[in-house]
Design a protein around this motif. Structure first.
Motif, PDB file in Angstrom:
ATOM      1  N   SER A   1     -77.564 -22.786 -11.998  1.00 25.91           N
ATOM      2  CA  SER A   1     -77.820 -24.139 -12.506  1.00 25.91           C
ATOM      3  C   SER A   1     -76.794 -25.126 -11.964  1.00 25.91           C
ATOM      4  CB  SER A   1     -77.856 -24.153 -14.035  1.00 25.91           C
ATOM      5  OG  SER A   1     -76.576 -23.928 -14.571  1.00 25.91           O
ATOM      6  N   LEU A   2     -75.530 -24.717 -11.909  1.00 26.56           N
ATOM      7  CA  LEU A   2     -74.498 -25.583 -11.343  1.00 26.56           C
ATOM      8  C   LEU A   2     -74.720 -25.808  -9.847  1.00 26.56           C
ATOM      9  CD1 LEU A   2     -71.462 -24.106 -13.263  1.00 26.56           C
ATOM     10  CD2 LEU A   2     -72.173 -26.507 -13.351  1.00 26.56           C
ATOM     11  N   ALA A   3     -75.127 -24.762  -9.144  1.00 25.49           N
ATOM     12  CA  ALA A   3     -75.387 -24.887  -7.706  1.00 25.49           C
ATOM     13  C   ALA A   3     -76.571 -25.811  -7.439  1.00 25.49           C
ATOM     14  CB  ALA A   3     -75.632 -23.510  -7.097  1.00 25.49           C
ATOM     15  N   THR A   4     -77.619 -25.704  -8.234  1.00 26.51           N
ATOM     16  CA  THR A   4     -78.779 -26.589  -8.094  1.00 26.51           C
ATOM     17  C   THR A   4     -78.353 -28.034  -8.305  1.00 26.51           C
ATOM     18  OG1 THR A   4     -80.281 -24.865  -8.858  1.00 26.51           O
ATOM     19  CG2 THR A   4     -81.079 -27.138  -9.001  1.00 26.51           C
ATOM     20  N   ASP A   5     -77.590 -28.265  -9.342  1.00 20.40           N
ATOM     21  CA  ASP A   5     -77.078 -29.598  -9.632  1.00 20.40           C
ATOM     22  C   ASP A   5     -76.255 -30.129  -8.458  1.00 20.40           C
ATOM     23  OD1 ASP A   5     -76.325 -31.865 -11.274  1.00 20.40           O
ATOM     24  OD2 ASP A   5     -74.410 -30.858 -11.607  1.00 20.40           O
ATOM     25  N   ALA A   6     -75.368 -29.302  -7.923  1.00 19.41           N
ATOM     26  CA  ALA A   6     -74.506 -29.728  -6.818  1.00 19.41           C
ATOM     27  C   ALA A   6     -75.305 -30.039  -5.560  1.00 19.41           C
ATOM     28  CB  ALA A   6     -73.460 -28.654  -6.536  1.00 19.41           C
ATOM     29  N   VAL A   7     -76.226 -29.157  -5.205  1.00 23.21           N
ATOM     30  CA  VAL A   7     -77.000 -29.348  -3.974  1.00 23.21           C
ATOM     31  C   VAL A   7     -77.844 -30.617  -4.052  1.00 23.21           C
ATOM     32  CG1 VAL A   7     -78.890 -28.394  -2.589  1.00 23.21           C
ATOM     33  CG2 VAL A   7     -76.992 -26.926  -3.291  1.00 23.21           C
ATOM     34  N   VAL A   8     -78.502 -30.833  -5.162  1.00 22.21           N
ATOM     35  CA  VAL A   8     -79.334 -32.031  -5.301  1.00 22.21           C
ATOM     36  C   VAL A   8     -78.473 -33.289  -5.188  1.00 22.21           C
ATOM     37  CG1 VAL A   8     -80.798 -33.360  -6.883  1.00 22.21           C
ATOM     38  CG2 VAL A   8     -81.175 -30.911  -6.609  1.00 22.21           C
ATOM     39  N   HIS A   9     -77.312 -33.290  -5.838  1.00 28.26           N
ATOM     40  CA  HIS A   9     -76.441 -34.464  -5.755  1.00 28.26           C
ATOM     41  C   HIS A   9     -75.910 -34.682  -4.342  1.00 28.26           C
ATOM     42  CE1 HIS A   9     -76.463 -34.484 -10.173  1.00 28.26           C
ATOM     43  NE2 HIS A   9     -76.231 -35.781 -10.014  1.00 28.26           N
TER      44      HIS A   9
END
Length: 144
Positions: free
Chosen positions: A22-30
């Motif tokens: 979930s943190l990685a998804t958040d980071a990649v999208v940002h």
């Protein structure tokens, strides 16, 4: 044959992987969205730079959760995911003015990437809370 506690170790690994995802998804999208948002304020702090800072903190905390899986790691994951979720909801619902060098970030339109990151942040916050409640203090492993 699995020894006692093998199920809880497996659950711990799955929880850590899910919070990390979930943190990685958040980071990649940002990271992917940041350049376009920086165009609105190329000389200032800009929303794009805020996105990069948020991404860097999400990546650092994701690694901490993955490596340690401790209560402090889950507490940081909860702080990152919950604050990012609050920011996306606030920027969608409230027309806040610019505050000093921080630009106004009002954007009531929802699109795929924005929705994806909001869902990832919400899921990450719930899972980090679970890890905080049931996690190991300090991430110490028990001797077998």
């Amino acid at each position: 044959m699995n020894g006692p506690g093998a199920g809880s170790r497996a659950a711990d690994v799955v929880l850590r992987l899910l919070v990390t995802a979930s943190l990685a998804t958040d980071a990649v999208v940002h990271i992917l969205l940041a350049p376009g948002y920086q165009l609105a304020n190329p000389g200032g702090i800009g929303q794009g730079n805020l996105f990069y800072l948020e991404s860097a903190s999400a990546i650092a905390v994701a690694l901490y959760v993955l490596i340690r899986g401790s209560r402090p790691a889950y507490l940081l994951a909860l702080a990152i995911t919950a604050s990012a979720l609050a920011a996306v909801l606030l920027s969608s619902l409230v027309r806040l003015p610019a505050i000093g060098p921080i630009p106004s970030m009002y954007e009531p339109i929802w699109f795929f990437e924005k929705t994806l990151t909001a869902v990832a942040e919400a899921v990450g916050a719930v899972l980090a809370l679970v890890g905080l409640i049931v996690g190991r203090p300090g991430g110490r492993r028990t001797a077998q």
